[in-house]
Design an enzyme around this catalytic site. Structure first.
Site, PDB file in Angstrom:
ATOM      1  CG  ASP A   7      -1.827   1.234   1.273  1.00 35.91           C
ATOM      2  OD1 ASP A   7      -2.396   1.579   0.217  1.00 35.91           O
ATOM      3  OD2 ASP A   7      -1.970   1.865   2.336  1.00 35.91           O
ATOM      4  CB  SER A   8       0.171   4.744  -0.806  1.00 35.74           C
ATOM      5  OG  SER A   8      -1.040   4.819  -0.088  1.00 35.74           O
ATOM      6  CB  CYS A  70      -3.102   0.550  -2.650  1.00 36.77           C
ATOM      7  SG  CYS A  70      -3.207   2.277  -3.110  1.00 36.77           S
ATOM      8  CD  GLU A 150      -0.469   7.162   6.007  1.00 41.20           C
ATOM      9  OE1 GLU A 150       0.612   7.192   6.605  1.00 41.20           O
ATOM     10  OE2 GLU A 150      -0.866   6.171   5.364  1.00 41.20           O
ATOM     11  CB  CYS A 181      -9.499   4.582   0.090  1.00 43.10           C
ATOM     12  SG  CYS A 181      -7.899   5.090   0.772  1.00 43.10           S
ATOM     13  CG  HIS A 183      -5.254   5.180   4.103  1.00 40.95           C
ATOM     14  ND1 HIS A 183      -4.643   4.599   3.022  1.00 40.95           N
ATOM     15  CD2 HIS A 183      -4.267   5.779   4.823  1.00 40.95           C
ATOM     16  CE1 HIS A 183      -3.336   4.848   3.079  1.00 40.95           C
ATOM     17  NE2 HIS A 183      -3.083   5.565   4.160  1.00 40.95           N
TER      18      HIS A 183
END
Ligand code: DGL
Length: 248
Positions: A7-8, A70, A150, A181, A183
């Site tokens: 993932d990013s 992702c 994040e 997403c 996240h």
């Protein structure tokens, strides 16, 4: 089986959580490109270039399977990654579509897709859902949720006002919301509360487990998965989030 998860940033940990809950793999190697997150505001060529660089990283580990945890990468770079990979590369968009179809078979249902700017722009979910006959689709790029996650702001005023901002124009409660997403599952509780628990939430982690179990043989389950976490920047930060989220 040794699987790579990419993932990013920290979002893919929501997918790792589901993989661990179902005890699917003997070893998981996680890479978060924390130095360059977010991907969701970048253009197609950049997303592909970063994804191919991540693929190079995984070549050090002889993985049997790579999961791109992702949605942004899954929407733009899967074909290129597959072309350059020796093992299977699975994205999260197809599993998400399948999970939606299993959870909400009615093609009249009102489906809301949340994703990064890039994922929403790609219309990756809409195209596949349209093919399956779903008619009532809408999408909102809720990109601010990525830095919020994040930053570890899983609750509180910043998150609440961001949700109010993004959802202010919705005239009805969706039947289902695709958390497009990885996240977003980290703030799923707040999203669920916002819609008073009336919308089914489709989560990439659970979707990929459903997909893997129907496409691969998992007769053997693993109680103690070996986990290795890597990041392109501040790996300690990523390991800290992993400890918290995966209760390690
Ligand atoms: N977690 C990623 C996704 O599923 C993207 C976050 C980002 O880097 O913008 O799309």
């Amino acid at each position: 089986m040794r699987v790579g998860v990419f993932d990013s940033g920290v979002g893919g940990l929501s997918v790792v959580k589901s993989l661990l809950e179902h005890k699917l793999f003997e070893e998981i190697i996680y890479f978060g490109d924390t130095a360059r997150v977010p991907y969701g505001v970048k253009d197609k060529n950049t997303i592909i270039r970063y994804s191919l660089e991540a693929l190079e990283f995984f070549k050090n580990f002889e993985i049997d399977l790579l999961i791109t945890a992702c949605n942004t990468v899954s929407a733009y770079a899967l074909d290129e990654m597959r072309e350059h990979s020796d093992c299977d590369v699975i994205g999260v968009v197809d599993p998400g579509v399948l999970a939606l179809k299993n959870a909400i078979p009615s093609t009249e249902a009102n489906i809301l897709i949340l994703g990064t700017k890039a994922t929403v722009k790609s219309r990756a979910y809409e195209k596949k859902l349209h093919e399956l006959g779903y008619k009532n689709l809408s999408a909102i790029a809720t990109s601010l949720l990525v830095p919020i996650v994040e930053e570890g702001l899983y609750e509180g005023e910043v998150l609440q006002s961001t949700l109010r901002h993004y959802f202010r124009d919705l005239d009805k409660t969706p039947d289902a919301i695709i958390l497009g997403c990885t996240h977003f599952p980290l703030v799923a509780r707040a999203i669920d509360n916002y819609f008073e628990g009336k919308s089914s939430l489709i989560h990439s982690g659970e979707a990929i487990v459903e997909y893997l179990e129907s496409h691969y043989d998992f007769t053997k389950r693993f109680e103690d998965t070996s986990l290795k976490f890597f990041a392109s920047e501040n790996p300690e930060g990523l390991r800290r989030v992993a400890k918290e989220w995966l209760s390690l």
